[in-house]
Each structure stands twice: as structure tokens, then as C-alpha cells.
Write a protein that holds these residues in place. Structure first.
Motif, PDB file in Angstrom:
ATOM      1  N   ILE A 102      44.349  44.591  33.658  1.00 21.26           N
ATOM      2  CA  ILE A 102      44.325  45.170  35.012  1.00 21.26           C
ATOM      3  C   ILE A 102      45.559  44.719  35.782  1.00 21.26           C
ATOM      4  N   TYR A 138      43.558  54.230  32.191  1.00 22.89           N
ATOM      5  CA  TYR A 138      42.205  53.810  31.820  1.00 22.89           C
ATOM      6  C   TYR A 138      41.193  54.659  32.568  1.00 22.89           C
ATOM      7  N   LEU A 166      37.142  45.276  38.643  1.00 24.53           N
ATOM      8  CA  LEU A 166      37.617  46.311  37.715  1.00 24.53           C
ATOM      9  C   LEU A 166      37.602  45.778  36.280  1.00 24.53           C
ATOM     10  N   ALA A 167      38.120  44.568  36.100  1.00 24.86           N
ATOM     11  CA  ALA A 167      38.171  43.962  34.776  1.00 24.86           C
ATOM     12  C   ALA A 167      36.766  43.745  34.221  1.00 24.86           C
ATOM     13  N   SER A 222      40.605  43.811  41.533  1.00 20.34           N
ATOM     14  CA  SER A 222      41.051  43.527  40.164  1.00 20.34           C
ATOM     15  C   SER A 222      39.989  42.861  39.300  1.00 20.34           C
ATOM     16  N   GLN A 276      41.246  41.081  32.520  1.00 26.20           N
ATOM     17  CA  GLN A 276      41.858  40.722  33.806  1.00 26.20           C
ATOM     18  C   GLN A 276      43.372  40.823  33.708  1.00 26.20           C
ATOM     19  N   LEU A 282      42.238  54.654  36.376  1.00 24.99           N
ATOM     20  CA  LEU A 282      43.525  54.109  36.768  1.00 24.99           C
ATOM     21  C   LEU A 282      44.619  55.034  36.257  1.00 24.99           C
TER      22      LEU A 282
END
Length: 174
Positions: free
Chosen positions: A59, A101, A33-34, A30, A56, A89
Motif C-alpha cells: 500500500i 488493486y 487498506l492493507a 493505509s 502494508q 486503487l
């Protein structure tokens, strides 16, 4: 107000490949990814002044299912030197597999990272029995529009209700 459209891809058997360098998304990713998403969006027309903490939270919202059921097995990342350089995503929104996303670290943009992520997701979707893939796109994001157009996505036009795309978008984002 941002003009957004809904686009649809008819998935084609035997057209997509699964790549070895593409990995499944896990909750433990996470923060990274953010971070990658923040870098990708910070210089794009989609950037709204959000902070890393906002990304964050975003996500986290995806994993919680705020945009439909999150499908980690159909979502993917590409990593290089143990860092995420791109991610896709996917959620099931209104019963439709929808790209929530798709983002690429600016250092790797226009190097087929997004295309590989799209191909991998299409391959997985077909194996799961899906026939279509959907997304909502900011019309001002010309590079993204060109990517999706080249990949074979088509705009969905609603004759009876031309505002349907916007209504779906607002429901999707609220």
C-alpha cells in the motif's frame, strides 16, 4: 510463472453511476487498506504467502507512485460499520489509467462491492476525460476474470509481439 493478461475497458458515457456509499482513498487509511487487502488475498490464487506487513509495504508503494502516479481522487473504498470492506486503487501507468488493486473483504465478496467500486471509478474517469480503463490479471483468478469480462473488459492481443503483455506486467511489478 504466472500467466497474466492485459485487459481494456472502453468507457461509455452515461453508463456508470457515482454511488453515495463510495468514498475517496486517503493516506490515513493505509493500515486498514492493507488489512482488508490481506484478508482478500489470503485465500485467493494471487496469494504468495505475504504477511500483513508485506501488504502494508505494498500500500505504501502504491501511495509512493511505484506503479505509476497514484490517483487518490480516482481510487475509492466502501466502508461498513467504519471498516473498509472493499477498495480500488488506481495509478496512471505508462499514461494509462490502470487498476493497481481491486479487493473485497471475503465476507462481502460476490455482493457487488467490486462492481460498485468499478462503476464509481469509471464514472470519475469519464468526468476527467479518460476514454479507457486498463488492468493486468492473473489468468488463474477465474472469479476476477469473470467479473471483468461481465463488466465489459476485453483482453488486449498484440499481433506483432505476443509477449508485450508480460513485458508490461514485469515492468509494472518491478
Amino acid at each position: 510463472m504466472v500467466d497474466r493478461i492485459k485487459m481494456k475497458l472502453n468507457l461509455t458515457e452515461g453508463y456508470y453511476e457515482s454511488k453515495e456509499d463510495v468514498n475517496q482513498v486517503f493516506y490515513e487509511m493505509s493500515d486498514e487498506l492493507a488489512n482488508t487487502m490481506y484478508k482478500a488475498y489470503s485465500n485467493s490464487v494471487d496469494f504468495e504467502g505475504d504477511t500483513l506487513e508485506d501488504f502494508q509495504d505494498e500500500i505504501s508503494n502504491v501511495f509512493k507512485g511505484l506503479y505509476g502516479e497514484f490517483m487518490p481522487n480516482l481510487s475509492s473504498v466502501i466502508e461498513k460499520d467504519d471498516k473498509i470492506i472493499g477498495g480500488l486503487l488506481l495509478c496512471i501507468f505508462k499514461g494509462e489509467p490502470t487498476i493497481t488493486y481491486l479487493f473485497t473483504n471475503p465476507d462481502y465478496q460476490r455482493k457487488d462491492v467490486a462492481t460498485v467500486l468499478l462503476e464509481n471509478t469509471c464514472y470519475k474517469l469519464l468526468n476527467e476525460g479518460f476514454k479507457y480503463l486498463y488492468l493486468y490479471l492473473n489468468l488463474n483468478n477465474i472469479p476476477a476474470y469473470n467479473l471483468f469480462d461481465k463488466f465489459g473488459f476485453n483482453e488486449i492481443i498484440y499481433e506483432k509481439n505476443k509477449r508485450k503483455n508480460l513485458e508490461d506486467y514485469y515492468e509494472y511489478n518491478n
